[in-house]
Every structure is written in structure tokens, then in C-alpha cells.
Write an enzyme that holds these catalytic residues in place. Structure first.
Site, PDB file in Angstrom:
ATOM      1  N   SER A   4      36.226  -8.742  10.985  1.00  0.00           N
ATOM      2  CA  SER A   4      36.278  -9.532   9.769  1.00  0.00           C
ATOM      3  C   SER A   4      36.304  -8.585   8.585  1.00  0.00           C
ATOM      4  O   SER A   4      35.863  -7.435   8.695  1.00  0.00           O
ATOM      5  CB  SER A   4      35.040 -10.426   9.674  1.00  0.00           C
ATOM      6  N   TYR A  17      25.835 -11.385  10.094  1.00  0.00           N
ATOM      7  CA  TYR A  17      27.264 -11.519  10.377  1.00  0.00           C
ATOM      8  C   TYR A  17      27.992 -10.213  10.060  1.00  0.00           C
ATOM      9  O   TYR A  17      28.789  -9.721  10.875  1.00  0.00           O
ATOM     10  CB  TYR A  17      27.850 -12.677   9.556  1.00  0.00           C
TER      11      TYR A  17
END
Length: 105
Positions: A4, A17
Site C-alpha cells: 500500500s 496498518y
């Protein structure tokens, strides 16, 4: 490796995350380096770092700058990933503006 853009820089309230995505990038980079050292030329890696994709995981999330950082369509991202893998692209960052951010970092 699907990571990501959050794996390239930290963010507020998403530390867990971001950490997992940092790990995915580091793992893929390490595998790539190991394959080069071992001269395993048939093994290729592609690290994929998209911005927010319009899936159920991020329901309700809005982009602060939708013209520069749009929420991504899953089909568009899948198409870009397939093209990157076919072209042996080492890193795919979507949208392209994050290449600049990555370079600055």
C-alpha cells in the site's frame, strides 16, 4: 506483493496498518535482492502500492484531495497490476503522484 502507499510513509491512526505494509515492502525487496545475489534470473517480483481502493475494507473513507488522490476502482487497479507483472516492473505505485512522494522520502 500487494502492499500500500501506507507502506511508504506512516499515517495517523493507522500505525498497525502502515507497519504491516512497511513489512510487505521490506519482505518483497529482500526476496528480490536474494534472488539477484543467487543469480535466479527467472524469479521476478513486483511490489504494488496502491492508494485507497474502493472495496469494503475502507467503506466511508473519503479522499481529502479527490482530484489528486482519487479513491481507486478495483478493476483499474487489477489491470495495472497485471500489466506491471507482465512487464517485470519492480514497483507499481498508484496513483503516480506517490512516485514523487516516494522519491522525496
Amino acid at each position: 506483493s500487494i502492499a500500500s502507499c501506507a507502506g511508504m510513509c506512516g499515517g495517523s491512526q493507522v500505525s498497525d496498518y502502515c507497519a504491516s505494509k512497511f513489512a510487505a515492502i521490506g519482505f518483497a525487496e529482500s526476496i528480490d535482492m536474494e534472488m539477484r545475489v543467487l543469480r535466479k534470473t527467472g524469479v521476478k517480483t513486483t511490489i504494488v502500492c496502491p492508494y485507497i481502493i474502493n472495496t469494503g475494507m475502507f467503506n466511508g473513507v473519503k479522499s481529502k484531495w479527490p482530484h489528486m488522490l482519487p479513491i481507486l476502482d478495483p478493476e483499474y487497479v487489477a489491470e495495472r497490476i497485471i500489466n506491471a507483472v507482465r512487464q517485470n516492473q519492480e514497483m507499481l505505485i498508484i496513483p503516480r503522484i506517490f512516485y514523487f512522494i516516494f522519491f522525496l522520502k
